[in-house]
Design an enzyme around this catalytic site. Structure first.
Site, PDB file in Angstrom:
ATOM      1  N   SER A 102      42.714  27.216  33.440  1.00  0.00           N
ATOM      2  CA  SER A 102      41.525  28.052  33.595  1.00  0.00           C
ATOM      3  C   SER A 102      41.813  29.423  33.010  1.00  0.00           C
ATOM      4  CB  SER A 102      41.172  28.209  35.076  1.00  0.00           C
ATOM      5  OG  SER A 102      40.322  29.327  35.238  1.00  0.00           O
ATOM      6  N   HIS A 132      39.604  25.036  30.684  1.00  0.00           N
ATOM      7  CA  HIS A 132      38.598  25.199  31.745  1.00  0.00           C
ATOM      8  C   HIS A 132      38.009  26.609  31.659  1.00  0.00           C
ATOM      9  CE1 HIS A 132      36.895  24.215  35.743  1.00  0.00           C
ATOM     10  NE2 HIS A 132      37.128  25.481  36.051  1.00  0.00           N
ATOM     11  N   ASP A 157      35.392  29.277  33.293  1.00  0.00           N
ATOM     12  CA  ASP A 157      34.672  29.616  34.519  1.00  0.00           C
ATOM     13  C   ASP A 157      33.557  30.612  34.229  1.00  0.00           C
ATOM     14  OD1 ASP A 157      36.000  28.106  36.603  1.00  0.00           O
ATOM     15  OD2 ASP A 157      37.775  29.297  36.129  1.00  0.00           O
ATOM     16  N   MET A 181      30.483  32.722  35.716  1.00  0.00           N
ATOM     17  CA  MET A 181      30.010  33.257  37.001  1.00  0.00           C
ATOM     18  C   MET A 181      28.929  34.292  36.758  1.00  0.00           C
ATOM     19  SD  MET A 181      33.607  33.793  38.976  1.00  0.00           S
ATOM     20  CE  MET A 181      34.933  32.576  38.900  1.00  0.00           C
ATOM     21  N   HIS A 190      32.616  25.213  33.638  1.00  0.00           N
ATOM     22  CA  HIS A 190      32.286  25.174  35.064  1.00  0.00           C
ATOM     23  C   HIS A 190      31.256  26.262  35.341  1.00  0.00           C
ATOM     24  CE1 HIS A 190      34.019  25.888  39.416  1.00  0.00           C
ATOM     25  NE2 HIS A 190      32.760  25.468  39.438  1.00  0.00           N
ATOM     26  N   MET A 196      29.209  28.401  37.596  1.00  0.00           N
ATOM     27  CA  MET A 196      29.009  28.924  38.959  1.00  0.00           C
ATOM     28  C   MET A 196      27.867  29.923  38.880  1.00  0.00           C
ATOM     29  SD  MET A 196      33.037  29.249  39.839  1.00  0.00           S
ATOM     30  CE  MET A 196      33.411  29.178  38.090  1.00  0.00           C
ATOM     31  N   MET A 199      36.003  21.564  44.702  1.00  0.00           N
ATOM     32  CA  MET A 199      36.514  22.937  44.810  1.00  0.00           C
ATOM     33  C   MET A 199      37.493  22.994  45.969  1.00  0.00           C
ATOM     34  SD  MET A 199      35.273  24.707  42.353  1.00  0.00           S
ATOM     35  CE  MET A 199      36.267  26.122  42.829  1.00  0.00           C
ATOM     36  N   PHE A 214      36.882  33.582  42.463  1.00  0.00           N
ATOM     37  CA  PHE A 214      38.084  34.316  42.066  1.00  0.00           C
ATOM     38  C   PHE A 214      39.245  33.361  41.812  1.00  0.00           C
ATOM     39  CE2 PHE A 214      35.451  36.886  44.828  1.00  0.00           C
ATOM     40  CZ  PHE A 214      35.238  37.999  44.021  1.00  0.00           C
ATOM     41  N   GLY A 215      40.122  33.764  40.919  1.00  0.00           N
ATOM     42  CA  GLY A 215      41.357  33.026  40.712  1.00  0.00           C
ATOM     43  C   GLY A 215      42.390  33.459  41.738  1.00  0.00           C
ATOM     44  N   ASP A 270      39.861  21.903  41.558  1.00  0.00           N
ATOM     45  CA  ASP A 270      39.809  23.276  41.039  1.00  0.00           C
ATOM     46  C   ASP A 270      40.062  24.286  42.152  1.00  0.00           C
ATOM     47  OD1 ASP A 270      39.371  25.570  39.602  1.00  0.00           O
ATOM     48  OD2 ASP A 270      37.231  25.230  39.264  1.00  0.00           O
ATOM     49  N   GLY A 271      41.199  24.971  42.043  1.00  0.00           N
ATOM     50  CA  GLY A 271      41.468  26.089  42.938  1.00  0.00           C
ATOM     51  C   GLY A 271      42.786  25.977  43.674  1.00  0.00           C
ATOM     52  N   GLY A 272      43.671  26.910  43.423  1.00  0.00           N
ATOM     53  CA  GLY A 272      44.921  26.998  44.190  1.00  0.00           C
ATOM     54  C   GLY A 272      45.934  25.907  43.899  1.00  0.00           C
ATOM     55  N   GLY A 290      44.688  28.131  37.123  1.00  0.00           N
ATOM     56  CA  GLY A 290      44.550  29.433  36.492  1.00  0.00           C
ATOM     57  C   GLY A 290      45.768  30.287  36.745  1.00  0.00           C
TER      58      GLY A 290
HETATM   59  C1  DX5 Z   1      37.379  29.587  41.038  1.00  0.00           C
HETATM   60  C2  DX5 Z   1      37.399  28.991  39.656  1.00  0.00           C
HETATM   61  C3  DX5 Z   1      38.697  28.496  39.167  1.00  0.00           C
HETATM   62  C4  DX5 Z   1      39.922  28.970  39.760  1.00  0.00           C
HETATM   63  C5  DX5 Z   1      41.187  28.455  39.171  1.00  0.00           C
HETATM   64  O1  DX5 Z   1      36.167  30.175  41.243  1.00  0.00           O
HETATM   65  O2  DX5 Z   1      36.425  28.001  39.520  1.00  0.00           O
HETATM   66  O3  DX5 Z   1      38.659  27.600  38.110  1.00  0.00           O
HETATM   67  O4  DX5 Z   1      39.937  30.339  39.733  1.00  0.00           O
HETATM   68  O5  DX5 Z   1      42.158  29.409  39.323  1.00  0.00           O
HETATM   69  P1  DX5 Z   1      43.377  29.284  40.340  1.00  0.00           P
HETATM   70  O6  DX5 Z   1      44.183  28.132  39.853  1.00  0.00           O
HETATM   71  O7  DX5 Z   1      44.030  30.588  40.162  1.00  0.00           O
HETATM   72  O8  DX5 Z   1      42.851  29.058  41.736  1.00  0.00           O
HETATM   73 ZN    ZN Z   2      36.552  26.561  37.787  1.00  0.00          ZN
END
Ligand code: DX5
Ligand code: ZN
Length: 227
Positions: free
Chosen positions: A8, A33, A35, A37, A66, A68, A137, A143-144, A175-177, A197
């Site tokens: 990401s 990927h 993002d 927003m 993606h 959002m 998710m 946020f990353g 996706d996420g963490g 990310g």
């Molecule tokens: C969150 C996003 C991401 C996410 C990935 O809103 O959709 O794609 O930030 O980043 P990490 O891996 O840092 O959680």
């Molecule tokens: Zn994403």
């Protein structure tokens, strides 16, 4: 299907996106990927179609976009035109999800649907046979660098079971963490597209971080197959 790694760019240096993309591609990234927003659906603003178009010029792997955003229907054409190979939309903002999924497919783009952490898997029931992929998710979007929500692991299993029951072999994306310490469990649960990310662009060497994450994911897939 194998496991695909989708770095990401949210955590990359936006002033040097070309370099960031080249680095993760050298490390074996399968997708990029992106993002998007809007400051309404999520409390952050990122990028739109013009940036996707520029990324498309330099990326050699497909773009996984993606959305959002509050009103994805208004922007699907623009993202397809800009070069998205995959577009994922959130079920939480779409009263006519079936129509949106088919609108994405009609543009020749793979259609994904995304579930927020608080959205039940049952929200997918009626479109399970129609979607090309489902994204779970594992953080609240916006946020990353957030921490993986542990419950997401069983949610991946639930989504996989729902797709299987619908005769759909499309992948589950997470996706996420995600990082190299938890990716094996997530792959074992059934995820086949891994977004990361912070674990990649927060590392000193994004190329190497991509390589390590991919090795961990593929290792988990190989041991799952051996069982
Ligand atoms: C969150 C996003 C991401 C996410 C990935 O809103 O959709 O794609 O930030 O980043 P990490 O891996 O840092 O959680
Ligand atoms: Zn994403």
């Amino acid at each position: 299907m194998s496991v695909l790694i989708a770095p990401s760019i949210l955590s990359a240096d936006f002033a040097a996106l070309g370099d960031a993309i080249a680095a993760v591609q050298r490390g074996g990234a399968d997708l990029i990927h992106v993002d998007v927003m809007d400051g309404h659906f999520v409390p952050n603003i990122t990028i739109g179609p013009p940036v996707v178009k520029s990324i498309k010029r330099v990326a050699t792997v497909p773009l996984d976009v993606h959305l959002m955003i509050q009103e994805p229907d208004r922007f699907i054409d623009a993202f397809a035109e800009a070069g998205a190979a995959m577009i994922a939309v959130h079920v939480e903002v779409l009263p006519h999800l079936h129509r949106t999924v088919h609108a994405i497919k009609a543009l020749g783009v793979k259609a994904g649907v995304v579930l927020n952490p608080s959205t039940p898997v049952a929200a997918l029931q009626e479109v399970a046979a129609e979607v090309d992929y489902v994204m779970v998710m594992s953080v609240n979007p916006g946020f990353g660098g957030q921490t993986f929500i542990p419950r997401s692991e069983s949610k991946v299993r639930e989504v996989r079971a729902l797709l299987d029951a619908a005769g759909n072999r499309g992948p589950v994306e997470i996706d996420g963490g995600v990082d190299k310490t938890n990716v094996a469990r997530i792959v074992t649960a059934g995820a086949r597209i891994i977004v990361a990310g912070n674990a990649i662009f927060g590392a000193a060497d994004a190329e190497q971080a991509t390589r390590e994450l991919k090795a961990a994911a593929l290792g988990a897939l190989a041991s799952a197959a051996a069982r």
